[in-house]
Design a protein around this motif. Structure first.
Motif, mmCIF file in Angstrom:
data_model
loop_
_atom_site.group_PDB
_atom_site.id
_atom_site.type_symbol
_atom_site.label_atom_id
_atom_site.label_comp_id
_atom_site.label_asym_id
_atom_site.label_seq_id
_atom_site.Cartn_x
_atom_site.Cartn_y
_atom_site.Cartn_z
ATOM 1 N N ALA A 261 0.839 -1.196 0.000
ATOM 2 C CA ALA A 261 0.000 0.000 0.000
ATOM 3 C C ALA A 261 0.871 1.241 0.000
ATOM 4 O O ALA A 261 2.084 1.181 0.240
ATOM 5 N N LEU A 272 -6.225 4.068 0.825
ATOM 6 C CA LEU A 272 -7.070 2.910 0.539
ATOM 7 C C LEU A 272 -7.681 2.954 -0.850
ATOM 8 O O LEU A 272 -8.127 1.919 -1.348
ATOM 9 N N THR A 314 -8.172 -5.216 0.444
ATOM 10 C CA THR A 314 -8.164 -3.770 0.215
ATOM 11 C C THR A 314 -8.360 -2.945 1.479
ATOM 12 O O THR A 314 -8.174 -1.725 1.434
ATOM 13 N N PRO A 318 -3.895 -3.391 4.097
ATOM 14 C CA PRO A 318 -3.231 -2.079 4.136
ATOM 15 C C PRO A 318 -3.237 -1.442 5.519
ATOM 16 O O PRO A 318 -2.240 -0.832 5.927
#
Length: 705
Positions: A261, A272, A314, A318
């Motif tokens: 990330a 994000l 997702t 991260p």
């Protein structure tokens, strides 16, 4: 100054050791951040450090952010814009043609009538004739400029001309910052008199041996100096000795392997995704990056979406990676809980990896949370064992369960100096005569009269129909399995991890044995959540942000858990919970759960009944509604009837008059139907609240951007 005394992890290093554990082996400090190749001139890090980060609304990715205007500019439809531009050009051309050919008279040539009435005609010799051409060109150009302004030629040029063909680039050419403003020069250290330390850090930054984690870690140590935790001389000596490697994390790590990330440790954010350029999003958020930081996670986050919607990949991964980076910088302590193989990051990214059910696991989990108080241990254990039972007659009353456990844990610890293991606790709850008799004999020998009365009360209650001891024994039996035989040991032969270590910047991953032990995994997840909420409430150093990331919180949300989540904000802590559906939460707790968490995320694929809960908690807003009504026009004269008939033949529709009514109405921000059917794949609707009380309305976010 290798440590300020508050960042030691109390034996929680992840160096492989056999069971029982020996003394931990501390790896040598790396000369450079692991896995990051050096830059010869450090230009990449310097550019990152000097990039502007303006203040922005909650959730906006601040790295290189360009604030948008407060009011959304009016955007004219393309058809209307082009037709207006063409009509404006034709009108200007027609007016210039009429003036040039004299159909409107020669009044516009009055300067030449005044200066040379006999010599203004074109073709006549003289310098005034040449100037007349210039005057005509300027006059006609002014006419076209007026019509171009009215018909918005400039907007056409910007939207369809060469400016729209070129990629957008940063054309700002700001002068280099002065030494007093350049973050590379560490002006805060210079202002405090630590000039030598600032020079050493600036030299390491230019040499390419400093990275974002180093900068954040040293900045955190400098905040400790300003807070009085240690002296300026100690800080300066450590920096002059180790440079960018000063104040390193107890593990010796200066970075994480294989980041996935985008992180900005200067603001503490992790990106994000991108907020969609959608009319349902506020104009200031459209097209901006979405970043979360401890200021937002401090209000806790709950994410709901079906399997395959991207919760782990997702959202959880991260966030876990960001919190681990914060831990390396001495800012946070993180515990990540999920199923084994869920993809929560490599083992090298953590100091402690507890693999429950795996005999090769280096660490064990302390069943009693590291406490020595029998009442506290009983309360936490009761929450884990029976907190999910909704009906009191099924044993869901954790207060009665706490009393039963305390009646056994107190006497056992008084006799043996430790809490019982899982098999021993199961026998005591089942009322096995031999363990109870041995316990009574030990209490009588030590003269523990008060604890004898506790044991007598427990034995009297065993025969009553409403006794919860049997239910507790059945729940403990889920942990009394061969797969867990080497775990939850209380004899000191293992290396148990306790959440009491959250006073330090420790990185922990707990793998639950979902396969074949689903009920036990949910019970252990409740245990970790209960221990987390109990531990952060009594921390000494609350400047360290503590976060529990729980991937798949099915069966974890209980009344006591909701109350615990509500108390986390004041302790500089938060939790991240993911759910496949809100049906995994008891109906009476769904509203309180969404109310207790400040950040709420609904991913694509949500069911309408789940969407209804989100729609209720997000509330309504006032909007401007336009009602358009078409009314047929009735012609009353013969000429009008003929005109209407011709118009109907041409257009195929009867002539109508349109009436527009504008009114203010209250509408749901996101309806249940929109959440269920209007969120594209890979997207989510997310609302945010910071610990300072700042709010961001529900935003449609592309988690893949």
């Amino acid at each position: 100054m290798d440590s300020d005394g508050t960042r030691d992890t109390r034996g929680t290093h992840a160096n492989p050791v056999p069971r029982p554990a020996g003394p931990p082996v501390v790896p040598p400090r790396p000369a450079r951040a692991p896995g990051v190749p050096p830059l010869p001139d450090g230009s990449g890090f310097l550019a990152w450090l000097r990039t502007p980060r303006p203040e922005a609304a909650p959730g906006v990715w601040r790295f290189g952010h360009r604030p948008r205007p407060e009011q959304e500019p009016e955007r004219i439809p393309t058809r209307q814009l082009l037709s207006g531009a063409v009509i404006g050009f034709l009108c200007g051309w027609l007016l210039c043609s009429l003036l040039y050919n004299g159909f409107l008279g020669g009044f516009w040539l009055w300067p030449w009538f005044v200066m040379a009435p006999d010599s203004w005609t074109l073709g006549q010799a003289g310098w005034l004739s040449s100037l007349s051409y210039v005057y005509e060109v300027l006059f006609f150009a002014g006419i076209f400029a007026i019509f171009g302004k009215i018909s918005r030629w400039g907007e056409v040029w910007r939207r369809f001309g060469p400016p729209a063909w070129r990629p957008k680039t940063d054309d700002s050419h700001e002068p280099p910052p002065t030494p007093e403003q350049d973050p590379v020069e560490w002006p805060q250290l210079r202002a405090a008199g630590a000039v030598d330390a600032a020079e050493r850090l600036a030299a390491d930054a230019r040499a390419g041996v400093m990275r974002d984690v180093d900068h954040a870690r040293i900045l955190r140590a400098w905040q400790g100096v300003r807070g009085g935790r240690f002296s300026l001389a100690t800080f300066t000596g450590t920096v002059l000795k180790d440079g960018a490697a000063a104040c390193v994390h107890p593990s010796g790590a200066r970075d994480l392997p294989g980041r996935i990330a985008r992180h900005d440790l200067l603001t503490g954010q992790v990106r994000l995704g991108t907020t969609a350029d959608d009319a349902r999003n506020p104009y200031a958020y459209r097209g901006t990056g979405l970043g979360l930081d401890p200021e937002l996670l401090g209000t806790s986050l709950v994410a709901v979406g079906p399997a395959g919607s991207g919760k782990t990949e997702t959202v959880v991964r991260p966030l876990a990676e960001s919190l681990c980076l914060h831990a390396l910088a001495g800012r946070a302590a993180v515990v990540v809980v999920g199923a084994a193989g869920a993809g929560l990051g490599p083992a090298d990214a953590y100091d402690v990896v507890v693999q429950i059910g795996n005999p090769e696991s280096v660490y064990d989990l302390d069943l009693y949370g590291g406490t020595t108080d029998p009442d506290e241990a009983a309360a936490v254990l009761a929450e884990a064992l029976v907190g999910d039972l909704a009906e009191p007659h099924q044993g869901g009353d954790t207060r009665r369960s706490t009393t039963v456990l305390a009646q056994l844990l107190g006497p056992f610890r008084a006799v043996h100096g430790r809490f019982p293991s899982v098999p021993e606790l199961r026998q005591l709850l089942d009322g096995a005569p031999a363990p109870l008799a041995a316990l009574r004999k030990g209490l009588q020998a030590s003269g523990q009269e008060s604890l004898l009365r506790e044991l007598d009360a427990r034995e009297r209650q065993m025969g009553h129909p409403g006794d919860v001891g049997g239910i507790l024994a059945d729940r403990v039996a889920l942990l009394d399995r061969p797969a867990f035989a080497a775990f939850f040991d209380t004899s000191g032969q293992s290396r148990p991890f306790s959440l009491k270590a959250l006073d330090h910047p420790v990185r922990v991953r707990i793998d639950l044995p979902q396969r074949g032990h689903a009920d036990a995994s949910r019970m252990l997840a409740r245990l970790v959540l209960a221990q987390f909420t109990a531990s952060v409430a009594v921390r000494e150093d609350r400047s360290l942000f503590a976060c529990l990331v729980l991937d798949d919180a099915t069966g974890v949300v209980t009344p006591e858990a909701v109350r615990g989540i509500q108390r986390l904000r004041s302790g500089n802590a938060g939790v991240v919970l993911t759910l496949r559906t809100l049906d995994d939460v008891p109906r009476p707790l769904r509203g309180p759960l969404l109310g207790a968490t400040g950040c709420r995320m609904a991913l694509s694929g949500l069911t309408p009944w789940d969407g209804q809960d989100f729609a209720e908690v997000w509330g309504k807003e006032w909007i401007e509604a336009r009602d358009v009504t078409d009314r047929q026009i009735i012609a009353e004269t013969p000429a009008g009837k003929v005109l209407h008939a011709v118009r109907q033949v041409i257009t195929g529709k009867a002539p109508t008059a349109r009436a527009v009514t504008v009114r203010q109405v209250e509408r749901e921000r996101w309806s249940a139907s929109e959440l269920a059917h209007g969120v594209p794949p890979g997207h989510a609707v997310l609302s945010l609240t910071s610990v300072k009380g700042e709010h961001a309305p529900p935003l449609l976010v592309d988690l893949r951007g």
